[in-house]
Motif scaffolding. Sequence first.
Motif, PDB file in Angstrom:
ATOM      1  N   SER A  11     -41.313  52.153  25.745  1.00 59.81           N
ATOM      2  CA  SER A  11     -41.808  52.223  27.114  1.00 59.81           C
ATOM      3  C   SER A  11     -43.302  52.574  27.133  1.00 59.81           C
ATOM      4  O   SER A  11     -44.067  52.016  27.925  1.00 59.81           O
ATOM      5  CB  SER A  11     -41.005  53.246  27.911  1.00 59.81           C
ATOM      6  OG  SER A  11     -41.393  53.221  29.262  1.00 59.81           O
ATOM      7  N   ALA A  12     -43.707  53.471  26.253  1.00 60.61           N
ATOM      8  CA  ALA A  12     -45.125  53.832  26.164  1.00 60.61           C
ATOM      9  C   ALA A  12     -45.961  52.627  25.722  1.00 60.61           C
ATOM     10  O   ALA A  12     -47.062  52.393  26.250  1.00 60.61           O
ATOM     11  CB  ALA A  12     -45.316  55.005  25.206  1.00 60.61           C
ATOM     12  N   GLN A  13     -45.445  51.856  24.773  1.00 57.19           N
ATOM     13  CA  GLN A  13     -46.151  50.643  24.351  1.00 57.19           C
ATOM     14  C   GLN A  13     -46.246  49.648  25.497  1.00 57.19           C
ATOM     15  O   GLN A  13     -47.296  49.031  25.720  1.00 57.19           O
ATOM     16  CB  GLN A  13     -45.432  50.002  23.162  1.00 57.19           C
ATOM     17  CG  GLN A  13     -45.559  50.793  21.893  1.00 57.19           C
ATOM     18  CD  GLN A  13     -44.791  50.153  20.758  1.00 57.19           C
ATOM     19  OE1 GLN A  13     -43.837  49.397  20.955  1.00 57.19           O
ATOM     20  NE2 GLN A  13     -45.207  50.460  19.533  1.00 57.19           N
ATOM     21  N   LYS A  14     -45.155  49.509  26.241  1.00 56.54           N
ATOM     22  CA  LYS A  14     -45.163  48.610  27.403  1.00 56.54           C
ATOM     23  C   LYS A  14     -46.186  49.062  28.420  1.00 56.54           C
ATOM     24  O   LYS A  14     -46.957  48.261  28.961  1.00 56.54           O
ATOM     25  CB  LYS A  14     -43.765  48.539  28.005  1.00 56.54           C
ATOM     26  CG  LYS A  14     -43.592  47.615  29.198  1.00 56.54           C
ATOM     27  CD  LYS A  14     -43.771  48.277  30.552  1.00 56.54           C
ATOM     28  CE  LYS A  14     -42.924  49.508  30.741  1.00 56.54           C
ATOM     29  NZ  LYS A  14     -43.175  50.142  32.058  1.00 56.54           N
ATOM     30  N   ASP A  15     -46.239  50.377  28.687  1.00 51.81           N
ATOM     31  CA  ASP A  15     -47.207  50.915  29.651  1.00 51.81           C
ATOM     32  C   ASP A  15     -48.638  50.645  29.209  1.00 51.81           C
ATOM     33  O   ASP A  15     -49.503  50.300  30.033  1.00 51.81           O
ATOM     34  CB  ASP A  15     -46.999  52.417  29.845  1.00 51.81           C
ATOM     35  CG  ASP A  15     -45.716  52.745  30.580  1.00 51.81           C
ATOM     36  OD1 ASP A  15     -45.110  51.832  31.181  1.00 51.81           O
ATOM     37  OD2 ASP A  15     -45.307  53.929  30.543  1.00 51.81           O
ATOM     38  N   PHE A  16     -48.900  50.772  27.923  1.00 55.76           N
ATOM     39  CA  PHE A  16     -50.230  50.476  27.387  1.00 55.76           C
ATOM     40  C   PHE A  16     -50.588  49.019  27.657  1.00 55.76           C
ATOM     41  O   PHE A  16     -51.688  48.715  28.149  1.00 55.76           O
ATOM     42  CB  PHE A  16     -50.276  50.776  25.888  1.00 55.76           C
ATOM     43  CG  PHE A  16     -51.553  50.353  25.231  1.00 55.76           C
ATOM     44  CD1 PHE A  16     -52.663  51.180  25.260  1.00 55.76           C
ATOM     45  CD2 PHE A  16     -51.644  49.138  24.578  1.00 55.76           C
ATOM     46  CE1 PHE A  16     -53.851  50.795  24.654  1.00 55.76           C
ATOM     47  CE2 PHE A  16     -52.821  48.732  23.970  1.00 55.76           C
ATOM     48  CZ  PHE A  16     -53.932  49.567  24.009  1.00 55.76           C
ATOM     49  N   LEU A  17     -49.677  48.118  27.348  1.00 59.32           N
ATOM     50  CA  LEU A  17     -49.928  46.692  27.576  1.00 59.32           C
ATOM     51  C   LEU A  17     -50.121  46.390  29.055  1.00 59.32           C
ATOM     52  O   LEU A  17     -50.993  45.596  29.435  1.00 59.32           O
ATOM     53  CB  LEU A  17     -48.786  45.855  27.003  1.00 59.32           C
ATOM     54  CG  LEU A  17     -48.658  45.879  25.478  1.00 59.32           C
ATOM     55  CD1 LEU A  17     -47.383  45.180  25.053  1.00 59.32           C
ATOM     56  CD2 LEU A  17     -49.883  45.262  24.825  1.00 59.32           C
ATOM     57  N   PHE A  69     -52.209  43.136  29.918  1.00 60.59           N
ATOM     58  CA  PHE A  69     -51.496  42.148  29.114  1.00 60.59           C
ATOM     59  C   PHE A  69     -50.154  41.761  29.719  1.00 60.59           C
ATOM     60  O   PHE A  69     -49.554  40.778  29.292  1.00 60.59           O
ATOM     61  CB  PHE A  69     -51.291  42.663  27.684  1.00 60.59           C
ATOM     62  CG  PHE A  69     -52.569  42.748  26.904  1.00 60.59           C
ATOM     63  CD1 PHE A  69     -53.129  41.612  26.343  1.00 60.59           C
ATOM     64  CD2 PHE A  69     -53.215  43.962  26.748  1.00 60.59           C
ATOM     65  CE1 PHE A  69     -54.313  41.687  25.635  1.00 60.59           C
ATOM     66  CE2 PHE A  69     -54.396  44.048  26.030  1.00 60.59           C
ATOM     67  CZ  PHE A  69     -54.953  42.907  25.477  1.00 60.59           C
ATOM     68  N   LEU A  70     -49.673  42.537  30.684  1.00 63.19           N
ATOM     69  CA  LEU A  70     -48.424  42.227  31.380  1.00 63.19           C
ATOM     70  C   LEU A  70     -48.730  42.005  32.852  1.00 63.19           C
ATOM     71  O   LEU A  70     -49.473  42.764  33.457  1.00 63.19           O
ATOM     72  CB  LEU A  70     -47.417  43.384  31.233  1.00 63.19           C
ATOM     73  CG  LEU A  70     -46.968  43.724  29.825  1.00 63.19           C
ATOM     74  CD1 LEU A  70     -46.063  44.949  29.840  1.00 63.19           C
ATOM     75  CD2 LEU A  70     -46.259  42.552  29.179  1.00 63.19           C
ATOM     76  N   GLU A  71     -48.143  40.991  33.408  1.00 60.16           N
ATOM     77  CA  GLU A  71     -48.376  40.691  34.818  1.00 60.16           C
ATOM     78  C   GLU A  71     -47.634  41.633  35.739  1.00 60.16           C
ATOM     79  O   GLU A  71     -48.064  41.865  36.864  1.00 60.16           O
ATOM     80  CB  GLU A  71     -47.971  39.240  35.114  1.00 60.16           C
ATOM     81  CG  GLU A  71     -48.867  38.214  34.442  1.00 60.16           C
ATOM     82  CD  GLU A  71     -48.462  36.802  34.789  1.00 60.16           C
ATOM     83  OE1 GLU A  71     -47.725  36.602  35.778  1.00 60.16           O
ATOM     84  OE2 GLU A  71     -48.880  35.894  34.065  1.00 60.16           O
ATOM     85  N   ALA A  72     -46.505  42.152  35.305  1.00 61.93           N
ATOM     86  CA  ALA A  72     -45.701  43.015  36.169  1.00 61.93           C
ATOM     87  C   ALA A  72     -45.082  44.133  35.339  1.00 61.93           C
ATOM     88  O   ALA A  72     -44.868  44.002  34.144  1.00 61.93           O
ATOM     89  CB  ALA A  72     -44.600  42.198  36.848  1.00 61.93           C
ATOM     90  N   ASP A  73     -44.785  45.219  36.010  1.00 64.23           N
ATOM     91  CA  ASP A  73     -44.136  46.348  35.365  1.00 64.23           C
ATOM     92  C   ASP A  73     -42.623  46.112  35.355  1.00 64.23           C
ATOM     93  O   ASP A  73     -42.101  45.317  36.147  1.00 64.23           O
ATOM     94  CB  ASP A  73     -44.461  47.631  36.124  1.00 64.23           C
ATOM     95  CG  ASP A  73     -44.189  48.875  35.316  1.00 64.23           C
ATOM     96  OD1 ASP A  73     -43.890  48.764  34.110  1.00 64.23           O
ATOM     97  OD2 ASP A  73     -44.271  49.978  35.891  1.00 64.23           O
TER      98      ASP A  73
END
Length: 105
Positions: free
Chosen positions: A62-68, A73-77
């Motif tokens: 989840s922390a890696q996702k939040d960084f991206l 790098f991510l269009e949506a959460d």
Amino acid sequence: MVRYIAALLRAAEWAEANPEAALDALTAEDGRSDRETIAATFPRYATSLHPRLTEDYVAGLSAQKDFLRDWGFLEADFDVAAWIDRGPLIEARTLIAAESRVAAE
């Protein structure tokens, strides 16, 4: 996918039971690191190869996702815990347990 995860689980079991051979394999695969570097960098290499979906692992993912997300790098959460499908890992563990029972008979 289940058979692939089962192969990862088998490889992790082998590495845990054969840490010296696992270190040799990691060194050969890496092609640039020596045994001492891998052993110093990853002191628990032989026991850290098991695919897991623990709370700590999910929090790290989840922390890696939040960084991206934060860096665009991510269009949506999204909710990582809800996104994870635990089924294939459960099925792979069940497959390995069944294989172990058959081998023991």
